[in-house]
Motif scaffolding. Sequence first.
Motif, PDB file in Angstrom:
ATOM      1  N   ILE A 181      20.684 -32.921  26.919  1.00 37.63           N
ATOM      2  CA  ILE A 181      21.549 -31.727  26.857  1.00 37.63           C
ATOM      3  C   ILE A 181      21.343 -31.009  25.530  1.00 37.63           C
ATOM      4  O   ILE A 181      21.263 -29.780  25.470  1.00 37.63           O
TER       5      ILE A 181
ATOM      6  N   ASP B 174      21.629 -25.756  29.176  1.00 39.51           N
ATOM      7  CA  ASP B 174      22.118 -25.499  30.531  1.00 39.51           C
ATOM      8  C   ASP B 174      21.199 -26.048  31.613  1.00 39.51           C
ATOM      9  O   ASP B 174      21.667 -26.482  32.678  1.00 39.51           O
TER      10      ASP B 174
ATOM     11  N   LEU C  24      21.996 -29.532  31.979  1.00 38.92           N
ATOM     12  CA  LEU C  24      23.364 -29.627  32.477  1.00 38.92           C
ATOM     13  C   LEU C  24      23.397 -29.423  33.995  1.00 38.92           C
ATOM     14  O   LEU C  24      24.089 -30.143  34.719  1.00 38.92           O
TER      15      LEU C  24
ATOM     16  N   TYR D 275      21.851 -32.589  35.777  1.00 40.42           N
ATOM     17  CA  TYR D 275      22.745 -33.745  35.827  1.00 40.42           C
ATOM     18  C   TYR D 275      23.933 -33.494  36.764  1.00 40.42           C
ATOM     19  O   TYR D 275      24.407 -34.421  37.423  1.00 40.42           O
TER      20      TYR D 275
ATOM     21  N   GLN E  33      27.358 -35.707  30.311  1.00 39.39           N
ATOM     22  CA  GLN E  33      26.759 -34.381  30.099  1.00 39.39           C
ATOM     23  C   GLN E  33      27.802 -33.354  29.645  1.00 39.39           C
ATOM     24  O   GLN E  33      27.490 -32.454  28.861  1.00 39.39           O
TER      25      GLN E  33
ATOM     26  N   ALA F  73      27.736 -31.251  26.099  1.00 35.25           N
ATOM     27  CA  ALA F  73      27.874 -29.791  26.041  1.00 35.25           C
ATOM     28  C   ALA F  73      28.962 -29.383  25.062  1.00 35.25           C
ATOM     29  O   ALA F  73      28.802 -28.429  24.286  1.00 35.25           O
TER      30      ALA F  73
ATOM     31  N   THR G 241      25.827 -25.283  24.609  1.00 33.79           N
ATOM     32  CA  THR G 241      24.720 -24.791  25.430  1.00 33.79           C
ATOM     33  C   THR G 241      24.889 -23.272  25.506  1.00 33.79           C
ATOM     34  O   THR G 241      25.831 -22.705  24.932  1.00 33.79           O
TER      35      THR G 241
END
Length: 422
Positions: free
Chosen positions: A34, A39, A42, A45, A183, A187, A192
């Motif tokens: 990540i 993104d 992200l 996942y 995840q 973030a 992100t």
Amino acid sequence: MKIQKVDDLVSIKRSIETGTSEQLSIVKNILSDIRTRGDGALREYTEKFDRVQLASFFVTEEEIAEAYKKVDEGFVAIVREAAENIRSFHEKQLRPSWMTTEENGTILGQKITPLDSVGVYVPGGTAAYPSSVLMNVIPAKVAGVKRIVMVSPPDQEGKLPAAVLVAAKEAGVKEIYKVGGAQAIAALAYGTASITAVDKITGPGNIFVALAKREVFGDVDIDMIAGPSEIAVLADETARAEEIAADLLSQAEHDPRACSVLVTPSQQLADEVSLEVEKQLALLPRKEIAARSIADYGVIYVAENLDQAVETINVLAPEHLEIITENAMELLGKIRHAGAIFIGRYSSEPVGDYFAGPNHVLPTNGTARFSSPLNVDDFQKKSSVIVYSEKALRDNGAKIAAFARMEGLEAHARAVEMRLKN
């Protein structure tokens, strides 16, 4: 439910979960991915773990409006009343900045400042937890945090539970993202393109979320590493077995690893509660989860007397403690370690989970020995204020310089002495 004597207090302490090496490796890989790919990782996942492809993680106002249509008006009213109780309790925790002035003109004090941004993780999976929204968001709002970000894993239709969205709206959250697991923690910690990083992350989750929070600590602050839920009931012969059994099962249905304990000096009560747990267990909708919890982590300890029972509780340092004894308030002063203490027959643990006002984000796995429930202080930071006067420096400068030289820090000493010469 198994019954045993309190023979060795050390043996009843619960070990703290640290996860397996495989789980930690998975978490580290997710965090790194990540941090590197943002993104893109992200989305991958989210598709892998939540089985849904999302064009956008952000929850829109239209989705929130749709959520209100799905819940009963009575539920919304309950959420609002619970939110007010929680807000009222936490407002009493607010402390102002302060300063004192000494006779020599020195001013010393403490400046209290809310954090700029906080990320709140709301677990998904086996159940929806609007109560977690209220308990994490409202203290942050009371503390004065301007930006509060909520994350929660979506279902296979790419939606969050309606009750969770309603609670978030009522608590005042304006930034909600459909992302969960390690995840989501990554973030929030690293940022992100879609999700700007925060300064602190709070909220419970599964073992992967807990490990991720541990790994990102230092880049951001965290509230605690929350383990499976637990309850301990301290009861004597005046307690009712069917009520205690119901309270023990209220935690067992959370998680197969949840821990439910009764400590009592009454063998008769122990026998009755054991039978009652099995009887009520058969009728629970989540009986498979609760049964595993009771089998693996449920126990009734029979103490020689009430004093030994109290000391057993202090060794356990439980997340939730109920005291259901004759003259229960008299025992409060003897309890040194517990996250939240529920006193008397009518103070069942769910009262604190949802409605009374104190926070239900509590220290687990014995960490109540040294930590506290989530509170307003967790969303503020403190800066020391030092205004030394000329007289104070003349009076104390030589002592300060001597202290510095004792530590071998000559430049420190000279920084003070330079002002004394001038």
